[in-house]
Motif scaffolding. Sequence first.
Motif, short mmCIF file in Angstrom:
data_model
loop_
_atom_site.label_atom_id
_atom_site.label_comp_id
_atom_site.label_asym_id
_atom_site.label_seq_id
_atom_site.Cartn_x
_atom_site.Cartn_y
_atom_site.Cartn_z
N LEU A 132 -1.28 3.18 -9.42
CA LEU A 132 -0.57 3.81 -8.23
C LEU A 132 -0.24 3.09 -7.16
CD1 LEU A 132 -2.95 6.85 -8.01
CD2 LEU A 132 -0.98 6.91 -9.16
N VAL A 133 -0.86 1.65 -7.18
CA VAL A 133 -0.46 0.69 -6.26
C VAL A 133 0.44 -0.40 -6.48
CG1 VAL A 133 -2.41 1.60 -4.74
CG2 VAL A 133 -2.51 -0.19 -6.41
N GLN A 134 1.34 -0.67 -5.84
CA GLN A 134 2.19 -2.07 -6.09
C GLN A 134 1.86 -2.78 -4.88
OE1 GLN A 134 4.25 -2.76 -8.69
NE2 GLN A 134 3.16 -0.86 -9.76
N ALA A 135 1.75 -2.31 -3.85
CA ALA A 135 1.29 -3.29 -2.85
C ALA A 135 0.92 -2.51 -1.54
CB ALA A 135 2.38 -4.23 -2.30
N MET A 136 0.05 -2.68 -0.75
CA MET A 136 -0.33 -2.34 0.25
C MET A 136 -1.19 -0.88 -0.12
SD MET A 136 2.59 -1.17 2.90
CE MET A 136 3.48 0.51 2.76
N GLN A 137 -1.73 -0.11 0.74
CA GLN A 137 -2.62 0.98 0.46
C GLN A 137 -1.35 2.30 0.34
OE1 GLN A 137 -6.13 1.29 -0.28
NE2 GLN A 137 -5.43 -0.74 -0.33
N PRO A 138 -1.85 3.28 -0.53
CA PRO A 138 -0.88 4.28 -0.90
C PRO A 138 -0.62 5.11 0.56
CG PRO A 138 -2.46 4.51 -2.49
CD PRO A 138 -2.88 3.25 -1.38
N ASP A 139 -1.78 5.31 1.40
CA ASP A 139 -1.61 6.13 2.70
C ASP A 139 -0.79 5.27 3.73
OD1 ASP A 139 -2.26 8.45 1.03
OD2 ASP A 139 -4.63 7.71 1.89
N SER B 6 0.57 -3.19 8.06
CA SER B 6 0.18 -2.19 7.22
C SER B 6 -0.49 -2.90 5.91
CB SER B 6 1.14 -1.03 7.06
OG SER B 6 2.54 -1.72 6.71
N ALA B 7 -0.08 -4.34 5.80
CA ALA B 7 -0.44 -4.96 4.69
C ALA B 7 -1.99 -5.02 4.39
CB ALA B 7 0.27 -6.32 4.29
N ASP B 8 -2.47 -5.12 3.34
CA ASP B 8 -3.83 -5.07 3.09
C ASP B 8 -4.31 -6.47 2.38
OD1 ASP B 8 -3.52 -5.05 0.21
OD2 ASP B 8 -3.93 -2.88 -0.03
N TRP B 9 -5.50 -6.63 2.18
CA TRP B 9 -6.15 -7.85 1.88
C TRP B 9 -5.83 -8.43 0.21
CZ3 TRP B 9 -8.48 -10.99 4.84
CH2 TRP B 9 -9.03 -12.39 4.30
N GLY B 10 -5.30 -7.23 -0.44
CA GLY B 10 -4.75 -7.62 -1.80
C GLY B 10 -3.31 -8.24 -1.61
N ASP B 11 -2.60 -7.86 -0.61
CA ASP B 11 -1.18 -8.41 -0.08
C ASP B 11 -1.68 -9.59 0.11
OD1 ASP B 11 0.04 -5.83 -0.72
OD2 ASP B 11 -0.59 -5.09 0.98
N TYR B 12 -2.38 -9.97 0.93
CA TYR B 12 -2.82 -11.32 1.62
C TYR B 12 -3.32 -12.50 0.29
CZ TYR B 12 -4.80 -15.05 4.27
OH TYR B 12 -5.18 -16.51 4.90
N VAL B 13 -3.91 -11.83 -0.67
CA VAL B 13 -4.20 -12.62 -1.84
C VAL B 13 -2.92 -13.07 -2.64
CG1 VAL B 13 -5.37 -12.55 -4.17
CG2 VAL B 13 -6.53 -11.67 -2.09
N SER B 14 -2.04 -12.08 -2.72
CA SER B 14 -0.70 -12.17 -3.35
C SER B 14 0.15 -13.46 -2.55
CB SER B 14 0.26 -10.83 -3.57
OG SER B 14 -0.41 -10.17 -4.46
N PHE B 15 0.17 -13.12 -1.19
CA PHE B 15 0.91 -13.82 -0.24
C PHE B 15 0.42 -15.30 -0.45
CE2 PHE B 15 1.41 -15.50 4.01
CZ PHE B 15 2.79 -15.71 4.18
N ALA B 16 -0.82 -15.54 -0.20
CA ALA B 16 -1.41 -16.90 -0.49
C ALA B 16 -1.21 -17.68 -1.70
CB ALA B 16 -3.04 -16.92 -0.23
N ASP B 17 -1.16 -16.78 -2.80
CA ASP B 17 -0.82 -17.27 -3.81
C ASP B 17 0.71 -17.92 -4.10
OD1 ASP B 17 -3.50 -16.92 -5.03
OD2 ASP B 17 -2.67 -15.15 -6.27
N HIS B 18 1.36 -17.15 -3.50
CA HIS B 18 2.85 -17.81 -3.68
C HIS B 18 2.98 -18.85 -2.50
CE1 HIS B 18 4.39 -14.40 -5.72
NE2 HIS B 18 3.94 -13.43 -4.89
N MET B 19 2.37 -18.83 -1.69
CA MET B 19 2.24 -19.92 -0.49
C MET B 19 1.78 -21.36 -1.31
SD MET B 19 4.28 -18.72 1.91
CE MET B 19 3.77 -19.39 3.44
N ARG B 20 1.01 -21.01 -2.15
CA ARG B 20 0.26 -22.21 -2.64
C ARG B 20 1.17 -22.84 -3.63
NH1 ARG B 20 -4.30 -18.89 -2.87
NH2 ARG B 20 -5.91 -19.81 -1.31
#
Length: 665
Positions: free
Chosen positions: A16-23, A62-76
């Motif tokens: 159900l989730v692609q990025a950030m929380q569904p609500d 509204s981004a969540d910790w999972g989005d930060y994980v993805s962001f950090a991976d791209h920045m690395r």
Amino acid sequence: MTTATFVAAVAAFAPLVQAMQPDAVPPLPAPMRPLQWGQINFLHTTDTHGWHAGHLQESQYSADWGDYVSFADHMRQRADEDGVDLLLVDTGDRVEGNGLYDASTPKGQYTYDIFRNQDIDIICSGNHELYQADTADREHHQTVPNFAGHYLASNLDYIDSKTGKQVPMSDNRYRTFQTKHQKLDIVAFGFLFNFTANAANSVVQPVQQTVQEPWFMHAITKEPADLFVVIGHVGARMGELRVIYNAIRAANPHTPIAIFAGHAHVRDAVHFDDRAVAIASGRYFETIGWMSVSGVDHTEHAETKRDAPIKFARRYIDNNLLGLYYHSGKNATTFPTDHGRNVTATIAAARSDLDLETPYGCAPQNYWLQRRPHDHPSSVFSLLRKHVLPEAIVRPDRADVPRIVLINTGAMRFDIFRGAFTRDTTFIVSPFISLVRYIPDVPYALARQVLPILNRFGPILSAMAEEAAATGVTDQTEAWANVMDWREMGVPEQYSFREEEADNGVGAGGSIKNDQNAAQKLLFGRKVDSDSGSDGDDAGRPPLVAGYTTWDDFGLDGDDAIHEPLPRFRLPNCIQAEVSFPKAKSEVAAEPETVDFVFFDFIQKFVLQALAYAEQNAGGVAPDGTTYKHYTDADVESYLENKFTDYFADWVKKNWGDMCGDKSV
């Protein structure tokens, strides 16, 4: 929920989730400033306080910790491609402030595992990890192992409950390492400010003592260092950071120093010297801080270090997907990583398990923490003063006894938004275990003096001024700016702008008064109304999203998104409600002879100090000639059994419970 059940729940949420929380509400576009990459780059989080699901009601965060994980991976990946270095740091206060942490039993049942999914290079504790003994236990037994070798405890110890021995919170007082690509020698420290309200199983050594320790002197004089990195749960303008900087700089006149601050809940950057800069990166996972450093020379020759110019750059990144897409060069399809999606699904499952979306009622309007004056009808504190404190904080057997209900404004942590008031909202608005205490039958002539004493003068401020001087803060402005931190009555200051009373430098040689209108005139070339954030002349520019408009030592261009400025008003230290006072013939409240003095346990010592000051100021004698009683802890009793948030939630259910069905709301 069992582990197996929770894993199944995560799997159910994953599709159900692609990025950030569904609500979460979707972000809105804004004019953006790019990141300035350098030789070594940093992503910084601080004071996240459990907001790892993001801000579901605020589009720009509204981004969540999972989005930060993805962001950090791209920045690395970007850093690898460019042959530069990227480090992640976190400066504490990860607990208390959001239902994701506070609603579970034990607290943080899910958040420790959620947080550990981010690969953080340097991490330290905040004061909120230490208020409660069980929280300090979890810090030592969970967070430290989760970030083994990366968790730094330069001035923080732990007392083992089994052995009674005092040991460092982490095995690492400091850390030395080489960066991946530039092979720069880093010496890193992790500090906490001179915190004194910690639980008995933790020990905070004053910074002034720590910098004299043999291990610290060894680290700054014997370890090879191309760059010192100081992370700390310390306000960027607090005296403790100046002490650390002075100690390092005295032994290393030319080595650059990158400093990462927290605790004050502000976006800020401080210019210590041309080779030393501090950044503070906001609060509540609204902000991801960015700092880059260039000109760092990997050499043992002091002459080269002296001559090499150092360049620092900073950004305050709004934590929303559009901004994260922009900075990472990705889009909705290419941004989410498998790892990030899994973390987002874990957060969604945890929120579901904790029933955080359970509605208690619907707020009929927005109630602001600091966007309106504290006595404005749209202020959270007006709601408390007029309704919640008088109607919810009532002891049945003393309901008719005149009472003063006094609370510290720092006990309230966030705005109330129009619409659903959920189980999660109760923790967001007031996350603390605020127990309700009282002293019965206090002479009103004394009790009425407590609020002005706590808000304006008295022995507390004198004591804090003495402590400021003892910790090396000699500038009067800085002492007053730090007084709320040392007072430990909460941290109500949440300003985008710097707090000094005098003119401040902006950039190289410019100065402007600490005035929002003047600052925005520099930014947009126009005057902005302090209440609405608009001057009515929008010609020539697109509408802006309201948000932070930060003024720091380097100017007004630090925010990655250009925002419409938000009004921000100072708060008093405390507010109070006067309840069940007798009525005179004119129906105006008359003064009672005595009152029940009701307050939160967190400020008990300050209430007692203020009463003592009022007693001393009166010479110990009441107007009728009787002698005033000197109040101590022995005079304090429990007024209600449960914590304040329970009574607040009950008030919402009773008064706002059916408003969601009212179309007029």
